[in-house]
Design a protein around this motif. Sequence first.
Motif, PDB file in Angstrom:
ATOM      1  N   ALA A 102       0.834  -1.210   0.000  1.00  0.00           N
ATOM      2  CA  ALA A 102       0.000   0.000   0.000  1.00  0.00           C
ATOM      3  C   ALA A 102       0.866   1.257   0.000  1.00  0.00           C
ATOM      4  N   LEU A 103       1.854   1.281   0.888  1.00  0.00           N
ATOM      5  CA  LEU A 103       2.743   2.444   0.949  1.00  0.00           C
ATOM      6  C   LEU A 103       3.653   2.514  -0.273  1.00  0.00           C
ATOM      7  N   GLY A 104       3.842   1.366  -0.919  1.00  0.00           N
ATOM      8  CA  GLY A 104       4.612   1.349  -2.155  1.00  0.00           C
ATOM      9  C   GLY A 104       3.956   2.162  -3.250  1.00  0.00           C
ATOM     10  N   GLU A 105       2.629   2.263  -3.222  1.00  0.00           N
ATOM     11  CA  GLU A 105       1.915   3.081  -4.199  1.00  0.00           C
ATOM     12  C   GLU A 105       2.266   4.563  -4.022  1.00  0.00           C
ATOM     13  N   VAL A 106       2.464   4.973  -2.782  1.00  0.00           N
ATOM     14  CA  VAL A 106       2.898   6.351  -2.506  1.00  0.00           C
ATOM     15  C   VAL A 106       4.326   6.539  -3.007  1.00  0.00           C
ATOM     16  N   ALA A 107       5.183   5.568  -2.715  1.00  0.00           N
ATOM     17  CA  ALA A 107       6.586   5.649  -3.126  1.00  0.00           C
ATOM     18  C   ALA A 107       6.726   5.737  -4.640  1.00  0.00           C
ATOM     19  N   LYS A 108       5.911   4.993  -5.367  1.00  0.00           N
ATOM     20  CA  LYS A 108       5.950   5.030  -6.840  1.00  0.00           C
ATOM     21  C   LYS A 108       5.703   6.443  -7.351  1.00  0.00           C
ATOM     22  N   TYR A 146       8.575   8.807  -6.496  1.00  0.00           N
ATOM     23  CA  TYR A 146       9.767   8.509  -7.289  1.00  0.00           C
ATOM     24  C   TYR A 146       9.668   9.089  -8.698  1.00  0.00           C
ATOM     25  N   VAL A 147       8.541   8.873  -9.372  1.00  0.00           N
ATOM     26  CA  VAL A 147       8.438   9.341 -10.761  1.00  0.00           C
ATOM     27  C   VAL A 147       8.401  10.865 -10.833  1.00  0.00           C
ATOM     28  N   VAL A 148       7.798  11.503  -9.831  1.00  0.00           N
ATOM     29  CA  VAL A 148       7.762  12.968  -9.820  1.00  0.00           C
ATOM     30  C   VAL A 148       9.162  13.530  -9.582  1.00  0.00           C
ATOM     31  N   ASP A 149       9.885  12.951  -8.632  1.00  0.00           N
ATOM     32  CA  ASP A 149      11.250  13.407  -8.372  1.00  0.00           C
ATOM     33  C   ASP A 149      12.139  13.177  -9.582  1.00  0.00           C
ATOM     34  N   ASN A 150      11.959  12.053 -10.248  1.00  0.00           N
ATOM     35  CA  ASN A 150      12.760  11.748 -11.437  1.00  0.00           C
ATOM     36  C   ASN A 150      12.486  12.754 -12.549  1.00  0.00           C
ATOM     37  N   THR A 173       3.884  11.596 -19.449  1.00  0.00           N
ATOM     38  CA  THR A 173       3.618  10.194 -19.793  1.00  0.00           C
ATOM     39  C   THR A 173       4.279   9.264 -18.789  1.00  0.00           C
ATOM     40  N   GLU A 174       5.529   9.561 -18.440  1.00  0.00           N
ATOM     41  CA  GLU A 174       6.264   8.725 -17.483  1.00  0.00           C
ATOM     42  C   GLU A 174       5.607   8.750 -16.104  1.00  0.00           C
ATOM     43  N   VAL A 175       5.155   9.928 -15.685  1.00  0.00           N
ATOM     44  CA  VAL A 175       4.509  10.049 -14.376  1.00  0.00           C
ATOM     45  C   VAL A 175       3.189   9.278 -14.363  1.00  0.00           C
ATOM     46  N   GLN A 176       2.419   9.423 -15.440  1.00  0.00           N
ATOM     47  CA  GLN A 176       1.146   8.701 -15.528  1.00  0.00           C
ATOM     48  C   GLN A 176       1.351   7.195 -15.513  1.00  0.00           C
ATOM     49  N   ARG A 177       2.379   6.734 -16.228  1.00  0.00           N
ATOM     50  CA  ARG A 177       2.649   5.301 -16.319  1.00  0.00           C
ATOM     51  C   ARG A 177       3.206   4.734 -15.019  1.00  0.00           C
ATOM     52  N   GLY A 178       4.025   5.513 -14.329  1.00  0.00           N
ATOM     53  CA  GLY A 178       4.740   4.982 -13.174  1.00  0.00           C
ATOM     54  C   GLY A 178       4.151   5.277 -11.817  1.00  0.00           C
ATOM     55  N   ARG A 179       3.197   6.175 -11.742  1.00  0.00           N
ATOM     56  CA  ARG A 179       2.687   6.576 -10.429  1.00  0.00           C
ATOM     57  C   ARG A 179       1.841   5.480  -9.792  1.00  0.00           C
ATOM     58  N   GLY A 180       1.626   5.643  -8.480  1.00  0.00           N
ATOM     59  CA  GLY A 180       0.787   4.704  -7.754  1.00  0.00           C
ATOM     60  C   GLY A 180      -0.689   5.027  -7.942  1.00  0.00           C
ATOM     61  N   HIS A 181      -1.546   4.160  -7.407  1.00  0.00           N
ATOM     62  CA  HIS A 181      -2.999   4.341  -7.567  1.00  0.00           C
ATOM     63  C   HIS A 181      -3.694   4.179  -6.226  1.00  0.00           C
ATOM     64  N   MET A 192      10.415   9.467   0.934  1.00  0.00           N
ATOM     65  CA  MET A 192      10.859   8.209   0.349  1.00  0.00           C
ATOM     66  C   MET A 192      11.827   7.483   1.270  1.00  0.00           C
ATOM     67  N   GLN A 193      12.683   8.229   1.937  1.00  0.00           N
ATOM     68  CA  GLN A 193      13.625   7.625   2.890  1.00  0.00           C
ATOM     69  C   GLN A 193      12.875   6.937   4.022  1.00  0.00           C
ATOM     70  N   THR A 194      11.830   7.609   4.524  1.00  0.00           N
ATOM     71  CA  THR A 194      11.006   7.018   5.584  1.00  0.00           C
ATOM     72  C   THR A 194      10.317   5.752   5.099  1.00  0.00           C
ATOM     73  N   LEU A 195       9.781   5.809   3.881  1.00  0.00           N
ATOM     74  CA  LEU A 195       9.087   4.655   3.317  1.00  0.00           C
ATOM     75  C   LEU A 195      10.025   3.462   3.163  1.00  0.00           C
TER      76      LEU A 195
END
Length: 206
Positions: free
Chosen positions: A42-48, A51-55, A87-95, A189-192
């Motif tokens: 569940a928290l991995g969806e937040v991390a995704k 990550y893509v936004v920071d990238n 496109t990358e953010v849409q594809r890689g983000r969590g839900h 992300m570090q906390t996650l």
Amino acid sequence: MIDVSAAVKSAEELDKAVGVVAKLVEKLKSKPDLAAQKLGQALGEVAKTLYVVDNAASEFLSLGIDEGALAKNSRLLLEIDGGSLSTEVQRGRGHCHRIDQIYSKYLDKWFESGFNQDEYASVKRVFQELGDADGNLFRNLEQVAVALQVEASVVLDFVVKGEESNARSRVLLALPAIRPLRRTVLKTMQTLYSMQGEFVDIMGAV
């Protein structure tokens, strides 16, 4: 100048939400459950999403920070101008619907049995917020990619005119706005990631 204030606010809210969970994870060790794996998912969806936004922000800023990057990475600039970051953010983000499903099916009862009434109420609020994140928190973060695309168009116009100095200055103009966003995102992300190890310990105790 780029405005990512809504994204910064959303990142801060996500950081607070993750912080609530992080403070309570230790208590879950006294009631180990395989649901810890689901909590990690569940928290991995937040991390995704983070990550893509920071990238996306990192890729854009690299065009101004790295000497000669605009000339060497003209293709990257063209791709950003064409919407590649969005496109990358849409594809890689969590839900958020995945977070909501996991919470309802696996986490709610575990939390209720492991926390006192106030703790349970606070963590329930967190997951209610995360379960609706697509409509506000995640959406605001996604808009960073859209804002960077607009900036890339301006930068590209300078490059086409042969004004590389102005192009680089325009990229760097985004740095003061992007920096606090990246700091918050990376902190969360570090906390996650640190919690993932604790979830493994909990599952190992089952």
